[in-house]
Design a protein around this motif. Structure first.
Motif, PDB file in Angstrom:
ATOM      1  N   UNK A   1       0.823  -1.213   0.000  1.00 13.31           N
ATOM      2  CA  UNK A   1       0.000   0.000   0.000  1.00 13.31           C
ATOM      3  C   UNK A   1       0.856   1.261   0.000  1.00 13.31           C
ATOM      4  N   UNK A   2       2.095   1.145   0.517  1.00 15.24           N
ATOM      5  CA  UNK A   2       3.006   2.290   0.538  1.00 15.24           C
ATOM      6  C   UNK A   2       3.899   2.334  -0.698  1.00 15.24           C
ATOM      7  N   UNK A   3       3.750   1.349  -1.559  1.00 10.42           N
ATOM      8  CA  UNK A   3       4.642   1.203  -2.708  1.00 10.42           C
ATOM      9  C   UNK A   3       4.555   2.381  -3.661  1.00 10.42           C
ATOM     10  N   UNK A   4       5.694   2.915  -4.090  1.00 13.23           N
ATOM     11  CA  UNK A   4       5.687   4.000  -5.088  1.00 13.23           C
ATOM     12  C   UNK A   4       5.148   3.519  -6.427  1.00 13.23           C
ATOM     13  N   UNK A   5       5.068   2.195  -6.614  1.00  8.13           N
ATOM     14  CA  UNK A   5       4.492   1.651  -7.849  1.00  8.13           C
ATOM     15  C   UNK A   5       3.058   2.159  -8.009  1.00  8.13           C
ATOM     16  N   UNK A   6       2.389   2.369  -6.872  1.00 11.08           N
ATOM     17  CA  UNK A   6       0.998   2.830  -6.901  1.00 11.08           C
ATOM     18  C   UNK A   6       0.858   4.180  -7.594  1.00 11.08           C
ATOM     19  N   UNK A   7       1.914   4.973  -7.576  1.00 14.59           N
ATOM     20  CA  UNK A   7       1.844   6.316  -8.154  1.00 14.59           C
ATOM     21  C   UNK A   7       2.009   6.320  -9.674  1.00 14.59           C
ATOM     22  N   UNK A   8       2.373   5.180 -10.245  1.00 17.71           N
ATOM     23  CA  UNK A   8       2.571   5.108 -11.698  1.00 17.71           C
ATOM     24  C   UNK A   8       1.234   5.036 -12.428  1.00 17.71           C
ATOM     25  N   UNK A   9       1.179   5.646 -13.595  1.00 15.69           N
ATOM     26  CA  UNK A   9      -0.011   5.525 -14.436  1.00 15.69           C
ATOM     27  C   UNK A   9      -0.022   4.134 -15.080  1.00 15.69           C
ATOM     28  N   UNK A  10      -1.155   3.777 -15.672  1.00 14.29           N
ATOM     29  CA  UNK A  10      -1.261   2.471 -16.336  1.00 14.29           C
ATOM     30  C   UNK A  10      -0.211   2.331 -17.442  1.00 14.29           C
ATOM     31  N   UNK A  11      -0.003   3.389 -18.205  1.00 10.29           N
ATOM     32  CA  UNK A  11       0.986   3.350 -19.280  1.00 10.29           C
ATOM     33  C   UNK A  11       2.397   3.206 -18.720  1.00 10.29           C
ATOM     34  N   UNK A  12       2.687   3.928 -17.635  1.00  9.18           N
ATOM     35  CA  UNK A  12       4.013   3.846 -17.007  1.00  9.18           C
ATOM     36  C   UNK A  12       4.264   2.443 -16.456  1.00  9.18           C
ATOM     37  N   UNK A  13       3.223   1.807 -15.945  1.00 13.31           N
ATOM     38  CA  UNK A  13       3.367   0.426 -15.463  1.00 13.31           C
ATOM     39  C   UNK A  13       3.655  -0.521 -16.624  1.00 13.31           C
ATOM     40  N   UNK A  14       2.995  -0.274 -17.756  1.00 14.20           N
ATOM     41  CA  UNK A  14       3.268  -1.076 -18.952  1.00 14.20           C
ATOM     42  C   UNK A  14       4.728  -0.935 -19.372  1.00 14.20           C
ATOM     43  N   UNK A  15       5.198   0.312 -19.405  1.00 13.80           N
ATOM     44  CA  UNK A  15       6.590   0.571 -19.792  1.00 13.80           C
ATOM     45  C   UNK A  15       7.541  -0.104 -18.805  1.00 13.80           C
ATOM     46  N   UNK A  16       7.224  -0.006 -17.507  1.00  9.45           N
ATOM     47  CA  UNK A  16       8.073  -0.633 -16.490  1.00  9.45           C
ATOM     48  C   UNK A  16       8.118  -2.147 -16.672  1.00  9.45           C
ATOM     49  N   UNK A  17       6.988  -2.731 -17.022  1.00  9.31           N
ATOM     50  CA  UNK A  17       6.946  -4.184 -17.268  1.00  9.31           C
ATOM     51  C   UNK A  17       7.899  -4.561 -18.402  1.00  9.31           C
ATOM     52  N   UNK A  18       7.898  -3.770 -19.466  1.00 11.55           N
ATOM     53  CA  UNK A  18       8.766  -4.075 -20.606  1.00 11.55           C
ATOM     54  C   UNK A  18      10.233  -3.773 -20.299  1.00 11.55           C
ATOM     55  N   UNK A  19      10.467  -2.749 -19.473  1.00 12.00           N
ATOM     56  CA  UNK A  19      11.837  -2.481 -19.002  1.00 12.00           C
ATOM     57  C   UNK A  19      12.352  -3.698 -18.234  1.00 12.00           C
ATOM     58  N   UNK A  20      11.480  -4.239 -17.375  1.00  6.14           N
ATOM     59  CA  UNK A  20      11.855  -5.400 -16.556  1.00  6.14           C
ATOM     60  C   UNK A  20      12.082  -6.641 -17.400  1.00  6.14           C
ATOM     61  N   UNK A  21      11.501  -6.627 -18.612  1.00  4.85           N
ATOM     62  CA  UNK A  21      11.711  -7.751 -19.548  1.00  4.85           C
ATOM     63  C   UNK A  21      12.961  -7.561 -20.393  1.00  4.85           C
ATOM     64  N   UNK A  22      13.659  -6.431 -20.170  1.00  6.01           N
ATOM     65  CA  UNK A  22      14.913  -6.192 -20.866  1.00  6.01           C
ATOM     66  C   UNK A  22      14.787  -5.491 -22.210  1.00  6.01           C
ATOM     67  N   UNK A  23      13.609  -4.929 -22.489  1.00  6.63           N
ATOM     68  CA  UNK A  23      13.410  -4.265 -23.773  1.00  6.63           C
ATOM     69  C   UNK A  23      14.022  -2.861 -23.778  1.00  6.63           C
ATOM     70  N   UNK A  24      14.489  -2.433 -24.947  1.00  9.49           N
ATOM     71  CA  UNK A  24      15.022  -1.076 -25.112  1.00  9.49           C
ATOM     72  C   UNK A  24      13.853  -0.112 -25.349  1.00  9.49           C
ATOM     73  N   UNK A  25      14.161   1.189 -25.306  1.00 10.15           N
ATOM     74  CA  UNK A  25      13.117   2.181 -25.568  1.00 10.15           C
ATOM     75  C   UNK A  25      12.500   1.993 -26.955  1.00 10.15           C
ATOM     76  N   UNK A  26      13.368   1.721 -27.930  1.00 11.14           N
ATOM     77  CA  UNK A  26      12.878   1.517 -29.289  1.00 11.14           C
ATOM     78  C   UNK A  26      11.943   0.327 -29.374  1.00 11.14           C
ATOM     79  N   UNK A  27      12.322  -0.772 -28.743  1.00 12.72           N
ATOM     80  CA  UNK A  27      11.490  -1.981 -28.773  1.00 12.72           C
ATOM     81  C   UNK A  27      10.162  -1.756 -28.056  1.00 12.72           C
ATOM     82  N   UNK A  28      10.227  -1.038 -26.926  1.00 15.30           N
ATOM     83  CA  UNK A  28       9.003  -0.749 -26.172  1.00 15.30           C
ATOM     84  C   UNK A  28       8.067   0.112 -27.014  1.00 15.30           C
ATOM     85  N   UNK A  29       8.635   1.101 -27.709  1.00 13.32           N
ATOM     86  CA  UNK A  29       7.827   1.959 -28.571  1.00 13.32           C
ATOM     87  C   UNK A  29       7.112   1.172 -29.645  1.00 13.32           C
ATOM     88  N   UNK A  30       7.809   0.208 -30.256  1.00 16.56           N
ATOM     89  CA  UNK A  30       7.203  -0.614 -31.297  1.00 16.56           C
ATOM     90  C   UNK A  30       6.100  -1.493 -30.729  1.00 16.56           C
TER      91      UNK A  30
END
Length: 222
Positions: free
Chosen positions: A155-184
């Motif tokens: 409940x105190x997690x800063x993850x809560x402050x992320x928007x849905x899109x930011x959480x999506x981006x974070x998920x792909x970052x955690x999967x090792x994707x680059x910015x270019x790959x995430x954009x595609x």
């Protein structure tokens, strides 16, 4: 032998049911802890969840427990890495012959935490002292304590402050994707991804992508 004591057995069964509910509802607090320990003296109760690696107290509940004695108990326990329980028991009994302490899940390699409980036996309970009865509820008390701690942490997690899109981006970052790959993948420009990443790092107070990934994993986002 002590389970022949109907009153004490009833107290233990009630405590187990209470703690089972607390595990499910993440609701353990000082009042529930005291009620679950009804077979011990109502005063001078202490409960702590401790990280086995750092030996840091993650959460604790006190009921009329002297602060100075708590600090003494924890200092000695940490020096011995909680492995010399007899020394801790002697420390308690030197202060009060009815006082006792116990540790749970210290040797479980699959558990990150251990639970420490300090309490006083009742003078009237010689046939079924709290020192014996507590062993029956410790597994449930430990799980209830972890359940509440993890719920509070989430409940105190800063993850809560992320928007849905930011959480999506974070998920792909955690999967090792680059910015270019995430954009595609998301159908957005690399520049937009870069902005999302910058906001994610700011909200998570993370210096870089690797730190954001580590924090995401620690907080159980993925």
């Amino acid at each position: 032998m002590f389970l022949g004591c109907t009153k004490e057995l009833s107290s233990v069964l009630k405590a187990i049911e209470l703690l089972k509910t607390s595990i499910f509802e993440h609701s353990l607090d000082g009042t529930i802890f005291q009620e679950a320990m009804s077979f011990a003296e109502s005063g001078e109760l202490y409960l702590a969840l401790i990280d086995k690696t750092s030996l840091e107290v993650k959460t604790e509940y006190l009921r009329s427990f002297p602060e100075h004695f708590k600090e003494d108990l924890l200092t000695i326990a940490k020096l011995k890495k909680f492995k010399n329980l007899n020394l801790l028991k002697s420390l308690c009994k030197d202060r009060n012959p009815l006082s006792d302490v116990t540790v749970y899940d210290l040797d479980n390699p699959n558990s990150k935490y251990l639970t420490l409980v300090a309490f006083n036996n009742k003078r009237s309970n010689r046939s079924a002292p709290a020192s014996y009865l507590i062993e029956l509820i410790l597994p449930y008390l430990h799980k209830a304590l972890i359940s509440r701690y993890q719920s509070d942490k989430t409940s105190r997690s800063p993850i809560k402050s992320l928007t849905c899109r930011e959480k999506e981006v974070l998920d792909w970052i955690s999967s090792g994707k680059t910015n270019g790959e995430i954009g595609m993948i998301l159908g957005i420009s690399q520049y937009t991804v870069k902005n999302h990443v910058a906001k994610i790092l700011e909200k998570l107070n993370a210096p870089n992508r690797s730190s954001a990934m580590a924090l995401s994993k620690e907080l159980g986002h993925r």
